[in-house]
Motif scaffolding. Sequence first.
Motif, PDB file in Angstrom:
ATOM      1  N   ILE A   6      37.184 -26.979 -12.247  1.00 29.61           N
ATOM      2  CA  ILE A   6      38.469 -27.054 -12.943  1.00 29.61           C
ATOM      3  C   ILE A   6      39.493 -26.524 -11.948  1.00 29.61           C
ATOM      4  O   ILE A   6      39.351 -25.406 -11.436  1.00 29.61           O
ATOM      5  N   ARG A   7      40.498 -27.371 -11.622  1.00 32.36           N
ATOM      6  CA  ARG A   7      41.450 -27.009 -10.574  1.00 32.36           C
ATOM      7  C   ARG A   7      42.724 -26.451 -11.186  1.00 32.36           C
ATOM      8  O   ARG A   7      43.075 -26.779 -12.325  1.00 32.36           O
ATOM      9  N   GLU A   8      43.431 -25.623 -10.425  1.00 30.45           N
ATOM     10  CA  GLU A   8      44.705 -25.064 -10.897  1.00 30.45           C
ATOM     11  C   GLU A   8      45.757 -26.173 -10.944  1.00 30.45           C
ATOM     12  O   GLU A   8      45.861 -26.981 -10.010  1.00 30.45           O
ATOM     13  N   ILE A   9      46.506 -26.242 -12.048  1.00 31.23           N
ATOM     14  CA  ILE A   9      47.559 -27.252 -12.199  1.00 31.23           C
ATOM     15  C   ILE A   9      48.893 -26.636 -11.790  1.00 31.23           C
ATOM     16  O   ILE A   9      49.291 -25.592 -12.306  1.00 31.23           O
ATOM     17  N   LEU A  10      49.580 -27.269 -10.839  1.00 30.88           N
ATOM     18  CA  LEU A  10      50.885 -26.779 -10.373  1.00 30.88           C
ATOM     19  C   LEU A  10      51.886 -26.871 -11.524  1.00 30.88           C
ATOM     20  O   LEU A  10      51.868 -27.840 -12.291  1.00 30.88           O
ATOM     21  N   ALA A  36      36.157 -36.598 -10.129  1.00 28.91           N
ATOM     22  CA  ALA A  36      35.351 -35.794 -11.079  1.00 28.91           C
ATOM     23  C   ALA A  36      36.067 -34.485 -11.410  1.00 28.91           C
ATOM     24  O   ALA A  36      36.162 -34.096 -12.585  1.00 28.91           O
ATOM     25  N   ASP A  37      36.617 -33.827 -10.391  1.00 23.36           N
ATOM     26  CA  ASP A  37      37.347 -32.570 -10.629  1.00 23.36           C
ATOM     27  C   ASP A  37      38.592 -32.814 -11.483  1.00 23.36           C
ATOM     28  O   ASP A  37      38.921 -32.024 -12.380  1.00 23.36           O
ATOM     29  N   MET A  38      39.284 -33.944 -11.215  1.00 22.21           N
ATOM     30  CA  MET A  38      40.521 -34.238 -11.984  1.00 22.21           C
ATOM     31  C   MET A  38      40.184 -34.480 -13.449  1.00 22.21           C
ATOM     32  O   MET A  38      40.872 -33.987 -14.343  1.00 22.21           O
ATOM     33  N   GLU A  40      37.543 -33.339 -15.090  1.00 20.76           N
ATOM     34  CA  GLU A  40      37.137 -32.079 -15.740  1.00 20.76           C
ATOM     35  C   GLU A  40      38.358 -31.213 -16.048  1.00 20.76           C
ATOM     36  O   GLU A  40      38.478 -30.625 -17.129  1.00 20.76           O
ATOM     37  N   THR A  41      39.292 -31.197 -15.123  1.00 23.23           N
ATOM     38  CA  THR A  41      40.521 -30.411 -15.327  1.00 23.23           C
ATOM     39  C   THR A  41      41.340 -30.995 -16.479  1.00 23.23           C
ATOM     40  O   THR A  41      41.805 -30.257 -17.361  1.00 23.23           O
ATOM     41  N   MET A  42      41.476 -32.326 -16.518  1.00 26.50           N
ATOM     42  CA  MET A  42      42.262 -32.986 -17.580  1.00 26.50           C
ATOM     43  C   MET A  42      41.643 -32.692 -18.953  1.00 26.50           C
ATOM     44  O   MET A  42      42.348 -32.305 -19.894  1.00 26.50           O
ATOM     45  N   TYR A  43      40.300 -32.825 -19.076  1.00 27.52           N
ATOM     46  CA  TYR A  43      39.643 -32.564 -20.365  1.00 27.52           C
ATOM     47  C   TYR A  43      39.819 -31.100 -20.765  1.00 27.52           C
ATOM     48  O   TYR A  43      40.142 -30.775 -21.906  1.00 27.52           O
ATOM     49  N   ALA A  44      39.645 -30.201 -19.781  1.00 31.72           N
ATOM     50  CA  ALA A  44      39.759 -28.757 -20.084  1.00 31.72           C
ATOM     51  C   ALA A  44      41.157 -28.420 -20.587  1.00 31.72           C
ATOM     52  O   ALA A  44      41.343 -27.575 -21.467  1.00 31.72           O
ATOM     53  N   GLU A  45      42.171 -29.102 -20.035  1.00 37.67           N
ATOM     54  CA  GLU A  45      43.570 -28.801 -20.406  1.00 37.67           C
ATOM     55  C   GLU A  45      44.060 -29.681 -21.551  1.00 37.67           C
ATOM     56  O   GLU A  45      45.240 -29.685 -21.870  1.00 37.67           O
ATOM     57  N   LEU A  50      46.153 -37.288 -15.750  1.00 35.90           N
ATOM     58  CA  LEU A  50      46.380 -36.281 -14.700  1.00 35.90           C
ATOM     59  C   LEU A  50      46.523 -37.027 -13.376  1.00 35.90           C
ATOM     60  O   LEU A  50      45.790 -38.001 -13.128  1.00 35.90           O
ATOM     61  N   ALA A  51      47.487 -36.588 -12.565  1.00 33.22           N
ATOM     62  CA  ALA A  51      47.689 -37.174 -11.227  1.00 33.22           C
ATOM     63  C   ALA A  51      47.249 -36.146 -10.186  1.00 33.22           C
ATOM     64  O   ALA A  51      47.417 -34.943 -10.390  1.00 33.22           O
TER      65      ALA A  51
END
Length: 173
Positions: A6-10, A36-38, A40-45, A50-51
């Motif tokens: 899960i990546r940090e969203i600016l 895959a990371d995008m 997972e991050t989109m679902y988590a948030e 997500l771009a």
Amino acid sequence: MKAMAIREILEYPDPRLRKPARKVEVVDEPIRQLVADMLETMYAEKGIGLAATQINEQLDVLVMDLSEERNEPICLINAEILEESGHQEHEEGCLSVPGIYAKVRRAEHIRVRALNEQGETVEMEADGLLAICIQHEMDHLRGKVFVDYLSPLKQKMVLKKMEKRHKAVVAEA
Ligand code: K2U
Ligand code: ZN
């Protein structure tokens, strides 16, 4: 494939949100890991799109999932709009501008060409919320945020609200 992250969203007004994405030359393993990371991050948030720009990756990659079950991911790489028609207005939010919602006018119907995760060329027609989401994400890839469509007065209000949020976060840290 390494474990997803899960990546940090600016968050707006971070200047890195203004950096344009570069075209993807080869759809290889690192690109598939990014997708895959995008996702997972989109679902988590709890986003429906997500771009890559939003996680500080200047690559022309966007992901979406508008399904109820949250199990129909779409990935568009180097997406181009071939045709657009009509107009529609919709209340938009953005994971990079939390808590801000505003009406934005966009094309009602679009025809898009892109590469998928396998590097194959795909074409798709979209209207309604799917068309809005694709246009919202493609804006991110060109360094544009939906706040840019608002009046100067509203943009000032958004800026103040986000700066307050960032001060609070720093105070908490
Ligand atoms: O920040 C993002 O790019 C994700 C956006 C995508 C989006 C914005 C406006 C309209 C459609 C999609 C959103 O944060 S996802 C959250 C959301 C969910 C349902 C409807 C609108 C926004
Ligand atoms: Zn957004």
